[in-house]
Design a protein around this motif. Structure first.
Motif, mmCIF file in Angstrom:
data_model
loop_
_atom_site.group_PDB
_atom_site.id
_atom_site.type_symbol
_atom_site.label_atom_id
_atom_site.label_comp_id
_atom_site.label_asym_id
_atom_site.label_seq_id
_atom_site.Cartn_x
_atom_site.Cartn_y
_atom_site.Cartn_z
ATOM 1 N N ASP A 293 0.818 -1.212 0.000
ATOM 2 C CA ASP A 293 0.000 0.000 0.000
ATOM 3 C C ASP A 293 0.852 1.262 0.000
ATOM 4 O O ASP A 293 0.323 2.365 -0.054
ATOM 5 N N GLN A 294 2.167 1.094 0.078
ATOM 6 C CA GLN A 294 3.041 2.266 -0.005
ATOM 7 C C GLN A 294 3.880 2.268 -1.271
ATOM 8 O O GLN A 294 4.776 3.082 -1.435
ATOM 9 N N MET A 295 3.593 1.322 -2.157
ATOM 10 C CA MET A 295 4.363 1.241 -3.391
ATOM 11 C C MET A 295 3.615 1.925 -4.530
ATOM 12 O O MET A 295 2.393 1.899 -4.586
ATOM 13 N N ALA A 296 4.370 2.503 -5.437
ATOM 14 C CA ALA A 296 3.763 3.075 -6.635
ATOM 15 C C ALA A 296 3.263 1.950 -7.520
ATOM 16 O O ALA A 296 3.752 0.826 -7.440
ATOM 17 N N ALA A 297 2.274 2.268 -8.346
ATOM 18 C CA ALA A 297 1.684 1.249 -9.222
ATOM 19 C C ALA A 297 2.756 0.584 -10.082
ATOM 20 O O ALA A 297 2.761 -0.637 -10.264
ATOM 21 N N ASP A 298 3.696 1.388 -10.587
ATOM 22 C CA ASP A 298 4.779 0.851 -11.423
ATOM 23 C C ASP A 298 5.604 -0.192 -10.687
ATOM 24 O O ASP A 298 5.967 -1.224 -11.229
ATOM 25 N N GLN A 299 5.890 0.147 -9.431
ATOM 26 C CA GLN A 299 6.697 -0.737 -8.591
ATOM 27 C C GLN A 299 5.965 -2.062 -8.362
ATOM 28 O O GLN A 299 6.568 -3.127 -8.417
ATOM 29 N N ILE A 300 4.667 -1.953 -8.088
ATOM 30 C CA ILE A 300 3.863 -3.157 -7.870
ATOM 31 C C ILE A 300 3.881 -4.015 -9.137
ATOM 32 O O ILE A 300 4.085 -5.225 -9.084
ATOM 33 N N LEU A 304 5.341 -7.849 -9.422
ATOM 34 C CA LEU A 304 4.436 -8.953 -9.762
ATOM 35 C C LEU A 304 4.756 -9.567 -11.119
ATOM 36 O O LEU A 304 4.570 -10.756 -11.330
ATOM 37 N N THR A 305 5.233 -8.757 -12.035
ATOM 38 C CA THR A 305 5.607 -9.307 -13.337
ATOM 39 C C THR A 305 6.810 -10.232 -13.179
ATOM 40 O O THR A 305 6.889 -11.288 -13.792
ATOM 41 N N LYS A 306 7.730 -9.829 -12.313
ATOM 42 C CA LYS A 306 8.887 -10.671 -12.013
ATOM 43 C C LYS A 306 8.412 -12.015 -11.445
ATOM 44 O O LYS A 306 8.894 -13.068 -11.829
ATOM 45 N N ALA A 307 7.462 -11.942 -10.528
ATOM 46 C CA ALA A 307 6.932 -13.164 -9.904
ATOM 47 C C ALA A 307 6.254 -14.044 -10.949
ATOM 48 O O ALA A 307 6.340 -15.262 -10.899
ATOM 49 N N GLU A 308 5.596 -13.409 -11.905
ATOM 50 C CA GLU A 308 4.910 -14.130 -12.973
ATOM 51 C C GLU A 308 5.916 -14.943 -13.781
ATOM 52 O O GLU A 308 5.708 -16.112 -14.075
#
Ligand SMILES: [Zn+2]
Length: 316
Positions: A293-300, A304-308
């Motif tokens: 909840d403190q991360m920018a959308a880009d960071q999120i 998550l793309t890395k995790a994907e």
């Protein structure tokens, strides 16, 4: 004011009808033996029969908002205060009113209440999704509307709070809201709510076509991840995974990404939950001292793309 208080003494000696009267509740009508009914003073909804006061047993229950319990639960619900503050308040207000208190402090303990699990809410609130508090937590009004979140400016217990509807698989079963009051960041669920029985946003996530779900700790984490473009996301409403929550996930999703807080507690929880969910689970760790909840959308999106990609590699 005394600095100790006996919960059991207060519950035993202070009569519910007296406490009701002290809150100006004079509209309840007799209904059955030692039982009064009427509009609920806690959620102040429309139901004219929703609130039941069992004067003989000294307990109350509202069939609309689900509030219920003893005299102290009533004061907690009305004031949004702690159980201890409620007891001190009641004790003080009753002093000199012919109530004799025990002279020795008893060990205080919280009461476990017996209720149906998370009954559906019997009312709805008109909420403002564009409130500055939500914007301050990085949420745009569209996201707030999507989640049904907003600021309530009407009267009653939830006046001046942000409310967040929590759905189970069928209905809105509960609302969560931050406490009123300056410098008090604590939050509260309605009396009796069992968060271990639900996953926040599960009813929407399970309808998504995705078989991979992102799991976060809090409501705002969840809403921010959604806002970043990942709609298949649920929140544990804490850093623990209950048996019921585990079943909900395992029955629907084949792959799980844990995006818990990057603090020590979050990391410990991640390890515990990852082993609980194995082998379906691929784990994403956040850098220390960050949380979704403190991360920018880009960071999120990046995380998550890395995790994907990691999941894809594992599947091959
Ligand atoms: Zn009520």
């Amino acid at each position: 004011m005394r600095d100790w208080v006996s919960f059991s003494e207060v519950k035993k000696r202070v009569k519910l009808d007296r406490v009701l009267r002290s809150y100006g509740v004079d509209w309840l009508r007799p209904s059955g033996e030692q039982q009064d009914r009427g509009r609920c003073p806690i959620h102040q909804g429309q139901g004219t029969e929703a609130f039941h006061a069992h004067l003989g047993r000294n307990v109350f229950h509202c069939f609309a908002c689900g509030a219920g319990g003893n005299v102290l639960d009533f004061v907690v619900a009305m004031e949004g205060c702690s159980m201890r503050d409620a007891a001190l308040r009641v004790q003080e207000s009753q002093d000199g009113a012919g109530v004799a208190w025990a002279s020795e402090p008893e060990r205080s303990k919280l009461v476990t209440k017996e209720r149906g699990i998370n009954p559906p809410l019997g009312f709805s609130l008109d909420l403002d999704p564009a409130h500055p508090y939500l914007a301050g937590r990085g949420m745009d009004a569209a996201t707030a509307s999507y989640f049904g979140v907003g600021y309530y400016s009407g009267r009653g217990l939830m006046s001046g709070r942000i409310a967040i509807p929590i759905h189970d698989e069928e209905s809105i079963s509960s609302l969560w809201w931050p406490r009123r009051g300056r410098g008090d960041p604590r939050y509260r669920f309605p009396a009796g709510f069992q968060k271990s029985q639900v996953l926040f946003n599960y009813h929407r996530a399970r309808a998504a076509s995705d078989d991979r779900v992102v799991v976060v700790e809090g409501f705002f984490d969840c809403m921010r991840v959604h806002q970043a473009g990942f709609s298949c996301v649920v929140a544990l409403m804490g850093a623990r995974l209950s048996r019921a929550q585990k079943d909900l996930m395992a029955n629907r999703f084949s792959s799980i990404v844990l995006l818990l807080d990057g603090d020590q507690a979050g990391r410990r929880a991640t390890a515990q939950i990852a082993s609980d969910l194995a082998p379906a689970c691929s784990v994403t760790l956040l850098p220390p001292d960050t949380q979704p909840d403190q991360m920018a959308a880009d960071q999120i999106r990046q995380v998550l793309t890395k995790a994907e990609r990691r999941t894809a590699i594992r599947a091959n």
